[in-house]
Enzyme design. Structure first.
Site, PDB file in Angstrom:
ATOM      1  N   ASP A 107     -16.510 -11.249 -13.283  1.00  0.00           N
ATOM      2  CA  ASP A 107     -16.230  -9.845 -13.591  1.00  0.00           C
ATOM      3  C   ASP A 107     -15.367  -9.261 -12.468  1.00  0.00           C
ATOM      4  O   ASP A 107     -15.706  -9.387 -11.285  1.00  0.00           O
ATOM      5  CB  ASP A 107     -17.534  -9.052 -13.720  1.00  0.00           C
ATOM      6  N   ILE A 108     -14.235  -8.655 -12.833  1.00  0.00           N
ATOM      7  CA  ILE A 108     -13.340  -8.058 -11.829  1.00  0.00           C
ATOM      8  C   ILE A 108     -14.016  -6.834 -11.221  1.00  0.00           C
ATOM      9  O   ILE A 108     -14.507  -5.962 -11.936  1.00  0.00           O
ATOM     10  CB  ILE A 108     -11.998  -7.666 -12.471  1.00  0.00           C
ATOM     11  N   GLU A 133     -12.859  -6.931 -18.763  1.00  0.00           N
ATOM     12  CA  GLU A 133     -12.487  -7.559 -17.501  1.00  0.00           C
ATOM     13  C   GLU A 133     -13.390  -8.739 -17.155  1.00  0.00           C
ATOM     14  O   GLU A 133     -13.427  -9.200 -16.013  1.00  0.00           O
ATOM     15  CB  GLU A 133     -12.527  -6.528 -16.355  1.00  0.00           C
TER      16      GLU A 133
END
Length: 524
Positions: free
Chosen positions: A401-402, A444
């Site tokens: 996950d960004i 994301e």
């Protein structure tokens, strides 16, 4: 000494893959088979001296198969399938997740990529970013430097300003380079300021251009190089021949085998659905008139199965009536070839149809922004990896996950956020093996299936990627991005449970401050 023989081993693997690809085009001639066999024999000897036992065994298995192919005769179906499997395994033997970290020192560097831009500062930025993607950039500051470097060593590709040195000089240099080569050298031409005219683009095409791109679009340039230089051999095309005539079907099979295609013959049309499910072809080659049923009826039945809706169907028949041919195609056929069909016409038609069908399938299975597998197809890839491992090989799953992605969108805008997503997808493709399925899980979030990697090895791989990715800059704004990651290992649990464990580990990484990798707590 180890470095020397490691280079020899990897070079021989690449040479074998190239020679195998060329074999159908060279009609399985004696000299072509001999050249391939000699190359495999060299691999065996080099691998023995280097201690690369896996390469050595694959080479011995391959040489044994080649010895049973008569010169001028092509491999049969069984041989083709086995050889293709060995070639695929060879293409994946550079470095595995189970290798020692020290092994990286024994893997030779790739051929360089020459960067020749008029704007030196931009060339430095491109070179710095390329290094994080495992490329080996070499700056060429003047046209004289570029020409001198080309005389000493040919690169894997060139990134060349079409006005390098002076207006139009980059195009002139590329044209001179290609005149001296039997096979074109891949060139990405770049521009800054004013886009190139159509005349310049045509001239670039004639000089080996694979793209004409804005030099400031750094990661798009890297993505183009990654796609163009991917040397992973493609999966062989699989053709199902449906014809009640054994003579006709064997003739077609021989032609297609010689072209390197895997075939299966159905002489009893009523067995079609069973064979379709077992063989999973890329295309169906079908006669029009057969006992018990005709080709049009079979095509309608195939099209009624959702999983075969996009499967190409080509009729091959002696039917010359154009209206009947069109009527047959209206019932689900994609093309109609009238017997007798020349071998070249048959092979070219099948190759083109299969290539287009595969491209369509890629679009269906992949996320439009990143080109990675979508949510559904990534889960299928995970299930397939677990089934193939059969409890003998470790399989791990990573969720990514960004960090602070909403802030990126809010502060820099959604176009920049999209670039960050594309950059991470490209970075994952470059950093992982081609055999590791990668997908965009949503928004994301990304996910990776790591085959032949236990929990500790998978976490180490993902942590190295995390550290390197944090060094990238995005969208020319000195923007650095990090990500958090959770990793779990399959130990008999269901796919949904395995994913849930990685997801929990991911949230623990985010709760612990982000920019880190956590493993599933059940394994601690």
């Amino acid at each position: 000494m180890k470095q020397h023989f490691s280079h020899r081993v990897i070079h021989q693997v690449r040479q074998i893959i190239d020679l195998w690809r060329q074999l159908p085009q060279r009609n399985w001639q004696k000299d072509a088979l001999t050249e391939l066999s000699l190359s495999v024999d060299k691999l065996i000897r080099y691998a023995g001296r280097f201690g690369a036992t896996r390469h050595q065994q694959l080479g011995k298995d391959l040489l044994q198969l080649l010895m049973h192919i008569a010169p001028g005769e092509c491999a049969d179906n069984t041989q083709l399938q086995t050889i293709n499997r060995i070639i695929q395994n060879l293409s994946q033997t550079a470095l595995r997740h189970t290798d020692s970290p020290d092994a990286t020192a024994l893997i030779p560097q790739k051929k360089p990529i020459y960067i020749a831009l008029q704007n030196t500062d931009q060339a430095v930025v491109l070179a710095e970013q390329m290094q994080y993607f495992s490329f080996r950039p070499e700056l060429q500051r003047t046209p004289q430097d570029l020409v001198s470097s080309l005389q000493q060593r040919h690169p894997a590709a060139i990134v060349l300003d079409h006005n390098f040195g002076r207006e139009g000089m980059g195009l002139e240099i590329a044209a001179q380079i290609q005149q001296q080569r039997e096979t074109p050298l891949p060139v990405i031409f770049t521009w800054a300021g004013t886009p190139p005219s159509l005349k310049e683009q045509i001239q670039a095409q004639r000089s080996g251009s694979i793209a004409f791109m804005n030099e400031t679009n750094v990661h798009a340039l890297i993505s183009k190089l990654e796609t163009r230089l991917d040397c992973t051999p493609p999966q062989p095309q699989k053709v199902l021949v449906v014809d009640d005539s054994r003579t006709q079907s064997v003739h077609a099979q021989n032609i297609l085998n010689k072209a390197g295609m895997i075939t299966r013959v159905v002489n009893e049309p009523l067995q079609l659905l069973e064979v379709l499910h077992d063989f999973v072809p890329d295309i169906v080659l079908m006669d029009m008139y057969m006992p018990d049923c005709n080709g049009m009826e079979l095509a309608r039945i195939i099209r009624q199965q959702p999983e075969y809706f996009h499967l190409p169907i080509i009729y091959v028949s002696g039917e010359e009536d154009r209206d009947r041919q069109l009527a047959a195609m209206a019932e689900g056929g994609d093309d109609f070839l009238t017997k007798p069909v020349s071998p070249a016409h048959l092979v070219t038609t099948i190759r083109n149809r299969v290539d287009r069908a595969r491209q369509l399938q890629q679009l269906i299975a992949r996320d439009s922004l990143t080109g990675l597998l979508n949510h559904t197809h990534l889960q299928e890839a995970l299930q397939q990896a677990i089934s193939a491992a059969d409890g003998q090989t470790p399989v791990s799953f990573a969720m990514i996950d960004i960090d602070h992605f909403k802030q990126v969108n809010d502060q820099y805008g959604h176009p920049v956020g999209d670039n960050v997503i594309r950059n991470l997808s490209l970075f994952l493709r470059q950093s992982l093996r081609k055999s590791d399925p990668i997908g965009r899980y949503g928004g994301e979030e990304f996910a990776v299936v790591l085959v032949d990697a236990d929990l500790e090895q998978a976490a180490a791989v993902m942590d190295k990627i995390r550290k390197n990715f944090s060094c990238l800059t995005h969208d020319q704004q000195d923007l650095n991005i990090t990500f958090s990651c959770g990793v779990s290992e399959w130990q008999g649990q269901s796919v949904s449970e395995l994913i849930a464990e990685a997801d929990k580990a991911l949230y623990r990484a985010k709760d612990s401050g982000r920019n880190q990798v956590c493993t599933a707590s059940s394994h601690k």
